[in-house]
Design a protein around this motif. Structure first.
Motif, PDB file in Angstrom:
ATOM      1  N   CYS A 128     -11.501   1.427  -5.011  1.00 33.70           N
ATOM      2  CA  CYS A 128     -11.029   2.045  -3.771  1.00 33.70           C
ATOM      3  C   CYS A 128     -12.113   2.186  -2.712  1.00 33.70           C
ATOM      4  N   PRO A 170      -0.366   2.069  -5.964  1.00 38.47           N
ATOM      5  CA  PRO A 170      -1.124   3.016  -5.136  1.00 38.47           C
ATOM      6  C   PRO A 170      -0.757   4.464  -5.455  1.00 38.47           C
ATOM      7  N   PRO A 187     -11.226  -2.807   0.817  1.00 41.85           N
ATOM      8  CA  PRO A 187     -10.470  -1.643   1.308  1.00 41.85           C
ATOM      9  C   PRO A 187     -10.440  -1.508   2.825  1.00 41.85           C
ATOM     10  N   ASP A 188     -11.464  -2.001   3.530  1.00 39.26           N
ATOM     11  CA  ASP A 188     -11.474  -1.887   4.989  1.00 39.26           C
ATOM     12  C   ASP A 188     -10.666  -2.993   5.662  1.00 39.26           C
ATOM     13  N   GLY A 189     -10.143  -3.940   4.883  1.00 39.01           N
ATOM     14  CA  GLY A 189      -9.320  -5.003   5.432  1.00 39.01           C
ATOM     15  C   GLY A 189     -10.080  -6.065   6.206  1.00 39.01           C
ATOM     16  N   SER A 217      -2.362  -6.715   2.501  1.00 43.59           N
ATOM     17  CA  SER A 217      -3.504  -6.140   3.207  1.00 43.59           C
ATOM     18  C   SER A 217      -3.439  -4.619   3.101  1.00 43.59           C
ATOM     19  N   PRO A 218      -4.565  -3.926   3.297  1.00 42.98           N
ATOM     20  CA  PRO A 218      -4.566  -2.460   3.171  1.00 42.98           C
ATOM     21  C   PRO A 218      -3.589  -1.751   4.098  1.00 42.98           C
ATOM     22  N   ASP A 219      -3.236  -2.352   5.247  1.00 41.60           N
ATOM     23  CA  ASP A 219      -2.267  -1.722   6.143  1.00 41.60           C
ATOM     24  C   ASP A 219      -0.852  -2.222   5.906  1.00 41.60           C
ATOM     25  N   PRO A 236       0.806  -1.243   0.000  1.00 40.92           N
ATOM     26  CA  PRO A 236       0.000   0.000   0.000  1.00 40.92           C
ATOM     27  C   PRO A 236       0.824   1.270   0.000  1.00 40.92           C
ATOM     28  N   TRP A 263      -8.187  -8.051  -1.257  1.00 39.66           N
ATOM     29  CA  TRP A 263      -8.683  -7.471  -0.007  1.00 39.66           C
ATOM     30  C   TRP A 263      -9.730  -6.392  -0.274  1.00 39.66           C
TER      31      TRP A 263
END
Length: 431
Positions: A340, A427, A296-298, A251-253, A208, A294
């Protein structure tokens, strides 16, 4: 495509990419988009003007987004460089809604300063007046940032022109085939080699923060998953278990990686903690579960499974639990990429022997086919959801297309000698 076909798709769908650049052309356009004129920027510095035509890159970016219809240079009759020189009546006669003007000057130490202004023609008002400086060799980056700012000011959402794409190329035949994992600007320019190999490379996935790429390599004889640091060139082997190691997705994070593993006997989705390298099995089904993406909120993952008989998309909570089927239209739906905001999912949808890129609107349940080919695959959303990058087969070779999310504008990216496949849109870059 049956169970065996899905496994083969996972293991060997890569046709590759090498160190050559991609040639680009717009194959379709939209005359119903917002009219905008980008006047050639004047050079007001010392010495020779930069080789990069900043205004032309801005114009091309806006045109390929599908949101704007840009005035051809041959139809531009006046060449203002600043607000005092703008005659709004001229641009009203040319039926332009917006106007961009600018100039390039020296910024010291070999750098250049690009000043630009955006105008609302009907209201005769200036919407933006900004300057961006950069080295002569970085004028493409400056141009993409200007296009992003114009896009954002008019449409209210961040532009995605100053981003990068990853893809895989292959050149040669048989044992002489050379593969390369490449990174380039979003419009295909400035290609850089990340990895070269005589064995297939596939499934590039961006972290990300845009600093790392996960990918699959067959250099060890079996599929293995690596993570490469793009700034240092260092890489880590993160999975080389018996059987399939594929389909990495950050993952998003950025702390975890969803992967496809089959060491337990069947291809399933696992979640790997990157700090500890521990993995947790997420799906446990006799069917083939692959190609994780994934939300977006994971909190959940969309994946491809043939548990209903043919490949379809399913969603499962990352915390565990039962999977829910998402797609019911089309004989085959696979390789999900998620917008997104999580509201739209693009996929490769098959009916008979025809495979095209289709976007599912989750709110309405409607499907919109955005590609016209017969063998289109591997879609990847731009980080703002405005465009989709995908791979297509044209005759014996693979090419890439970037298509606006509504399907109205398509940009073709083709390798001069060889195939290009497995695209992944990166990204947003830090401004």
């Amino acid at each position: 495509m049956g169970r065996l076909g899905l496994v083969l798709l996972l293991l060997a769908s890569s046709h590759g990419v090498f160190a050559q650049g991609l040639s680009i052309d717009i194959t379709d356009g939209s005359r119903t988009a917002d009219p905008i004129a980008v006047v050639p920027f004047a050079f007001e510095g010392a010495g020779l003007p930069p080789e990069t035509d900043v205004s032309e890159i801005v114009r091309a970016d806006l045109a390929r987004s599908g949101k704007f219809f840009t005035l051809a240079r041959r139809d531009i009759v006046e060449f203002p460089t600043r607000e005092a020189e703008v005659k709004f009546a001229t641009w009203r006669l040319l039926k332009q809604n917006y106007l961009v003007v600018g100039r390039v000057a020296d910024a010291g130490d070999g750098a250049l300063r690009v000043e630009f202004e955006l105008f609302d023609v009907a209201r005769q008002t200036r919407m933006i007046g900004l300057a961006i400086s950069g080295q002569r060799t970085a004028m493409r980056d400056v141009a993409h940032q200007i296009a992003d700012l114009v896009y954002e000011k008019i449409l209210g959402e961040r532009g995605a022109f100053w981003t990068r794409i990853a893809y895989v190329t292959s050149v040669g035949l048989g044992q002489n085939t050379q593969y390369a994992l490449m990174v380039a600007d979003s419009d295909g320019f400035n290609p850089q080699v990340v990895v070269r190999s005589r064995e297939p490379l596939m499934s590039p996935a961006w972290s990300p923060d845009g600093r790392r790429l996960a990918y699959v390599s067959f250099e060890r004889g079996n599929s293995s998953i690596y993570i490469q640091d793009l700034s240092t060139g260092s890489r880590e082997l993160v999975s080389a278990k018996k059987g399939i190691n594929g389909g990495p997705a950050f993952s998003p994070d950025g702390s975890r990686l969803a992967v496809n593993l089959s060491f337990a006997g069947n291809p399933d989705i696992y979640i790997m903690d990157l700090a500890s390298r521990s993995e947790r099995r997420l799906t446990n089904h006799f069917a083939i579960d692959v190609e994780a993406a994934w939300m977006p909120d994971g909190r959940s993952i969309v994946f491809t499974s043939d548990r209903s008989g043919k490949p379809q998309l399913y969603e499962v909570p990352v915390s565990g639990g039962d999977a829910t089927r998402l797609t019911f239209e089309g004989q085959y739906n696979a390789r999900a990429t998620i917008c997104c905001d999580g509201k739209k999912i693009a996929m490769a949808q098959g009916n008979g022997n025809v495979y095209r890129i289709t976007v599912l609107d989750r709110a309405t349940g409607t499907y919109n086919q955005i590609s016209p080919g017969n063998m289109d695959e591997s879609p990847s959303f731009a980080p703002n959801g405005s465009m989709v990058l995908y791979a297509a087969t044209e005759g014996p070779r693979g090419v890439l297309y970037a298509v606006s999310a509504d399907g109205r504008v398509r940009q073709r990216l083709v390798l001069a000698d060889g195939d290009v496949r497995e695209p992944a849109w990166g990204p947003f870059r830090q401004r």
